[in-house]
Write a protein that holds these residues in place. Sequence first.
Motif, PDB file in Angstrom:
ATOM      1  N   TYR A   1      -2.888   4.814  16.640  1.00  0.00           N
ATOM      2  CA  TYR A   1      -3.015   6.054  15.872  1.00  0.00           C
ATOM      3  C   TYR A   1      -2.568   5.879  14.429  1.00  0.00           C
ATOM      4  O   TYR A   1      -2.837   6.733  13.583  1.00  0.00           O
TER       5      TYR A   1
ATOM      6  N   ASP B   1      -2.623  14.490  21.135  1.00  0.00           N
ATOM      7  CA  ASP B   1      -3.196  14.063  22.409  1.00  0.00           C
ATOM      8  C   ASP B   1      -4.303  13.042  22.194  1.00  0.00           C
ATOM      9  O   ASP B   1      -4.488  12.523  21.086  1.00  0.00           O
ATOM     10  N   GLU B   2      -5.068  12.767  23.240  1.00  0.00           N
ATOM     11  CA  GLU B   2      -6.094  11.722  23.194  1.00  0.00           C
ATOM     12  C   GLU B   2      -7.205  12.019  22.183  1.00  0.00           C
ATOM     13  O   GLU B   2      -7.917  11.099  21.759  1.00  0.00           O
ATOM     14  N   GLN B   3      -7.366  13.274  21.802  1.00  0.00           N
ATOM     15  CA  GLN B   3      -8.445  13.637  20.887  1.00  0.00           C
ATOM     16  C   GLN B   3      -8.110  13.346  19.420  1.00  0.00           C
ATOM     17  O   GLN B   3      -8.999  13.372  18.570  1.00  0.00           O
TER      18      GLN B   3
ATOM     19  N   GLU C   1     -10.354  -1.151  21.960  1.00  0.00           N
ATOM     20  CA  GLU C   1     -10.814   0.016  22.717  1.00  0.00           C
ATOM     21  C   GLU C   1     -12.293   0.307  22.440  1.00  0.00           C
ATOM     22  O   GLU C   1     -13.055   0.605  23.362  1.00  0.00           O
TER      23      GLU C   1
ATOM     24  N   ARG D   1      -2.797   4.479  27.331  1.00  0.00           N
ATOM     25  CA  ARG D   1      -1.990   4.303  26.121  1.00  0.00           C
ATOM     26  C   ARG D   1      -0.566   4.781  26.403  1.00  0.00           C
ATOM     27  O   ARG D   1      -0.249   5.964  26.248  1.00  0.00           O
TER      28      ARG D   1
ATOM     29  N   ILE E   1      -9.687   7.967  28.814  1.00  0.00           N
ATOM     30  CA  ILE E   1      -8.522   7.483  28.082  1.00  0.00           C
ATOM     31  C   ILE E   1      -7.366   8.427  28.375  1.00  0.00           C
ATOM     32  O   ILE E   1      -7.525   9.652  28.313  1.00  0.00           O
ATOM     33  N   TYR E   2      -6.207   7.854  28.706  1.00  0.00           N
ATOM     34  CA  TYR E   2      -5.035   8.666  29.022  1.00  0.00           C
ATOM     35  C   TYR E   2      -3.831   8.205  28.212  1.00  0.00           C
ATOM     36  O   TYR E   2      -3.544   7.013  28.122  1.00  0.00           O
ATOM     37  N   LEU E   3      -3.118   9.179  27.636  1.00  0.00           N
ATOM     38  CA  LEU E   3      -1.795   8.933  27.092  1.00  0.00           C
ATOM     39  C   LEU E   3      -0.780   9.096  28.213  1.00  0.00           C
ATOM     40  O   LEU E   3      -1.029   9.791  29.201  1.00  0.00           O
TER      41      LEU E   3
ATOM     42  N   ASP F   1       0.905  14.233  26.776  1.00  0.00           N
ATOM     43  CA  ASP F   1       0.221  13.550  27.874  1.00  0.00           C
ATOM     44  C   ASP F   1      -0.197  14.522  28.984  1.00  0.00           C
ATOM     45  O   ASP F   1      -0.216  14.159  30.167  1.00  0.00           O
TER      46      ASP F   1
ATOM     47  N   LYS G   1      -3.016  15.466  29.830  1.00  0.00           N
ATOM     48  CA  LYS G   1      -4.233  15.062  30.533  1.00  0.00           C
ATOM     49  C   LYS G   1      -3.909  14.286  31.805  1.00  0.00           C
ATOM     50  O   LYS G   1      -4.435  14.606  32.881  1.00  0.00           O
TER      51      LYS G   1
END
Length: 320
Positions: free
Chosen positions: A115, A125-127, A144, A162, A222-224, A292, A294
């Motif tokens: 990031y 977040d992931e977005q 990625e 991540r 994709i996950y944090l 996180d 998600k």
Amino acid sequence: MDVVVFGATGYLGSHAVEQLMIAGHKVKCVVRPRSDIDFLKSISADIHVVDFENSDLASVIEKGCCVLNCTADTRMHLSDLQRSKVEIDLTSHIFNVAAAAGAKRFIQLSTVMLYGFDRPDHAIDEQYPPNPKYSYSRIAARRERVLLDLAEASPMELIILRPSNTLGKRDTSALPAILPLLEKGGFPVIGGGEWRYSNADARDVGRAFAHLVDLTIAGSEIYLMKGYDISWLDLKAAIDNILGRKSRVFNLPRGLALVLGGVMEFVFPFGSSPPLTRFMAETLSSNTLFDDSKIRSTGFLPKYDLHETLIDALGEKSLH
């Protein structure tokens, strides 16, 4: 599910193997000929020694299995070309071999450092779009993108994890860098130490991988992942409490740290290990908070808090 782990002797790779085994998965550890396999032996892991450059990796991948890739070149001072050899070239090769062998799922260990440091003070977040600044982050982001492109043309499922900053046994960077000064009664911070960041127990990262192996997904995901939010001064207070002594804050101004990091990058050749780089200085002096929700919405919850993390990571040092 059968899981094949590449990078099984690494810091997070070894925790992934341990937690996958605890969760009941059949785990195959793929390691290089000169890797330190003492820990894997201690937990009776299934170890397969493979020469990545000259061997047929397909021989260790069975149809329908899950492939977890934790390979990484963790040295901080590398050129993009040097870093790409493992992060991009080897990762792409493992993905393609796994797909050709009929693997069902490919899980990739990534990093929140992609990031960059141009982020808001609140959790993202992931977005949130990656904005990498240094080589470590640039190549992670490129890795990625390469995997997501490969997955577009492959029937194999792709999950990218991540994890936030981590602490735990077998760590070779965070605590080992702090402990020498702690032994002398000091605790190093940059820019005051009040910067807040998301952290996780390395065991919880392993648990997250075990959770993702069986998770139902639609397309690439994709996950944090994090455990808790702390500051560097919170970390100092927790370590002081566990060790039973009060350390003094050794503060390096942020601007000076960045200058020193730049000088050391210039003086030290690529492939060496400078005691400080600009990337390290910004990592230790930026708010690094993540949301996180998600992965938590899928049923995953971290198990360990900061105190439990440090008790496990410090081992005998925590017995004062």
